[in-house]
Scaffold this active site. Structure first.
Site, PDB file in Angstrom:
ATOM      1  N   HIS A 333       0.830  -1.210   0.000  1.00  0.00           N
ATOM      2  CA  HIS A 333       0.000   0.000   0.000  1.00  0.00           C
ATOM      3  C   HIS A 333       0.860   1.253   0.000  1.00  0.00           C
ATOM      4  O   HIS A 333       0.506   2.269  -0.615  1.00  0.00           O
ATOM      5  CB  HIS A 333      -0.938  -0.010   1.206  1.00  0.00           C
ATOM      6  CG  HIS A 333      -2.039   0.988   1.126  1.00  0.00           C
ATOM      7  ND1 HIS A 333      -2.011   2.183   1.815  1.00  0.00           N
ATOM      8  CD2 HIS A 333      -3.210   0.975   0.440  1.00  0.00           C
ATOM      9  CE1 HIS A 333      -3.121   2.856   1.562  1.00  0.00           C
ATOM     10  NE2 HIS A 333      -3.864   2.152   0.722  1.00  0.00           N
ATOM     11  N   CYS A 334       1.995   1.188   0.669  1.00  0.00           N
ATOM     12  CA  CYS A 334       2.867   2.355   0.811  1.00  0.00           C
ATOM     13  C   CYS A 334       3.493   2.801  -0.511  1.00  0.00           C
ATOM     14  O   CYS A 334       3.904   3.957  -0.638  1.00  0.00           O
ATOM     15  CB  CYS A 334       3.983   2.053   1.799  1.00  0.00           C
ATOM     16  SG  CYS A 334       3.431   1.485   3.416  1.00  0.00           S
ATOM     17  N   ILE A 335       3.601   1.908  -1.477  1.00  0.00           N
ATOM     18  CA  ILE A 335       4.300   2.252  -2.726  1.00  0.00           C
ATOM     19  C   ILE A 335       3.337   2.510  -3.876  1.00  0.00           C
ATOM     20  O   ILE A 335       3.770   2.694  -5.011  1.00  0.00           O
ATOM     21  CB  ILE A 335       5.327   1.164  -3.108  1.00  0.00           C
ATOM     22  CG1 ILE A 335       4.647  -0.151  -3.503  1.00  0.00           C
ATOM     23  CG2 ILE A 335       6.293   0.929  -1.961  1.00  0.00           C
ATOM     24  CD1 ILE A 335       5.636  -1.203  -4.027  1.00  0.00           C
TER      25      ILE A 335
END
Length: 346
Positions: A333-335
């Protein structure tokens, strides 16, 4: 002009990502760097099976990005140092009066609190660059915030963490009321549910100080999926209980009581640096799919796919190896960052 942030489950125009560039985050050896490049590329290729993907690559990495990603992913050039697009890029929103009109909230990014190790000056400009490249209106904000620090149900309810937006290294004069007012202006927030903290590892030197997208997310209106560390030997066992307690008895912006679903953590408890923060909550919802984290734990990975399949009916759950991403400070999700389609808010 009123804006609202659609749920991640709403239809996407495309996904935005940033390709890794050399530096402390990527790794100090050739093997470490190759592992990082491949991890980001694998996520992009998985998403590209379901929707368009645009990868922003530093001029020094454009050739490598195009070789590794092939024709299935668009590559555009811009300066990149930190490559966590969820955090350095904009948060896309829709105009409430004209749903065809998309905007991009350009938060201030300061390296998760101006950490000495963070190289963020180049990527701090990516909010503006992505908004211009996407051809959408830029919505300027004076709040230091990252996309990993918020989740929404798409109907005016926002999840946030007290240790992120209220972090004095980010916003020294912030109060809940000021942050909520800015979320109302930029995201259409009508209710903010504040969680007390994030996972234990996230407060280490290289952490984000408690991003919400690793502990809880909306899967549908009034339904929240929560990281469940079931082993009492891990410090996040107590954190999971605290997060669940903070959500119990809460209602969304429409007044509906929240339903809480548990998503058990993988079985591994520690690595060479301390308690792991591996979390299946840090997945990405694409058009017709859920791109899930895999941690090489066959039993737990399969259980997570089952839970995610039930939480997102009608979507294919695709697991992608996420350990190299978590080793560098985040997850799938962070990328990634979704750009919603213009049109119906459903």
């Amino acid at each position: 002009m009123a804006w609202t942030m659609p749920a991640e489950t709403a239809p996407h125009e495309r996904t935005w990502m940033a390709f890794p560039s050399e530096g402390e985050t990527l790794g100090s050896t050739e093997a470490e760097r190759e592992e990082g490049y491949e991890a980001w590329a694998a996520v992009a290729r998985a998403i590209a099976e379901f929707e368009p993907v645009t990868m922003v690559a530093d001029p020094s990495e454009v050739g490598r990005a195009r070789r590794m990603l092939g024709s299935g992913v668009d590559v555009v050039e811009a300066p990149v140092d930190e490559f966590w697009m969820r955090d350095v890029g904009p948060t896309f929103v829709r105009n409430t009066e004209d749903p065809q009109r998309i905007g991009a909230v350009d938060w201030i990014f300061n390296g998760w609190g101006d950490n000495d190790w963070a190289q963020w000056e180049k990527s701090a400009e990516l909010g503006r660059f992505v908004a211009e490249s996407a051809g959408v209106e830029r919505v300027s904000s004076v709040l230091v915030n990252e996309g990993g620090g918020i989740h929404t149900d798409g109907e005016g309810t926002i999840l946030a963490t007290e240790t992120v937006q209220l972090d004095p290294r980010r916003n020294p004069y912030a109060t809940r009321e000021r942050v909520e007012a800015e979320f109302a202006r930029t995201l259409g927030a009508r209710k903010v549910i504040w969680l007390p903290q994030g996972l234990t590892r996230d407060y280490d030197e290289f952490g984000t100080n408690g991003h919400v997208d690793i502990v809880a997310t909306f899967t549908s209106p009034a339904t929240v999926l929560v990281h469940d560390q079931q082993n009492p030997e891990h410090p996040d066992h107590a954190v999971s209980a605290k997060i669940r307690q903070a959500l119990e008895g809460q209602a969304d912006a429409e007044g509906r009581p929240l339903r809480i679903l548990d998503l058990p953590a993988p079985s591994r408890l520690h690595d060479d640096f301390g308690p792991v923060d591996w979390s299946y909550v840090n997945h990405y919802v694409a058009n017709g799919a859920v791109i899930a984290c895999s941690f090489g734990d066959d039993v737990a990975d399969a259980r997570a796919r089952e839970v995610l399949g039930e939480a997102y009916p009608g979507r294919e759950v695709v697991s992608v190896e996420a350990r190299p991403i978590f080793d560098r400070g985040g997850g799938i999700h962070c990328i990634t960052q979704q750009q919603p389609s213009g049109g119906d808010l459903a």
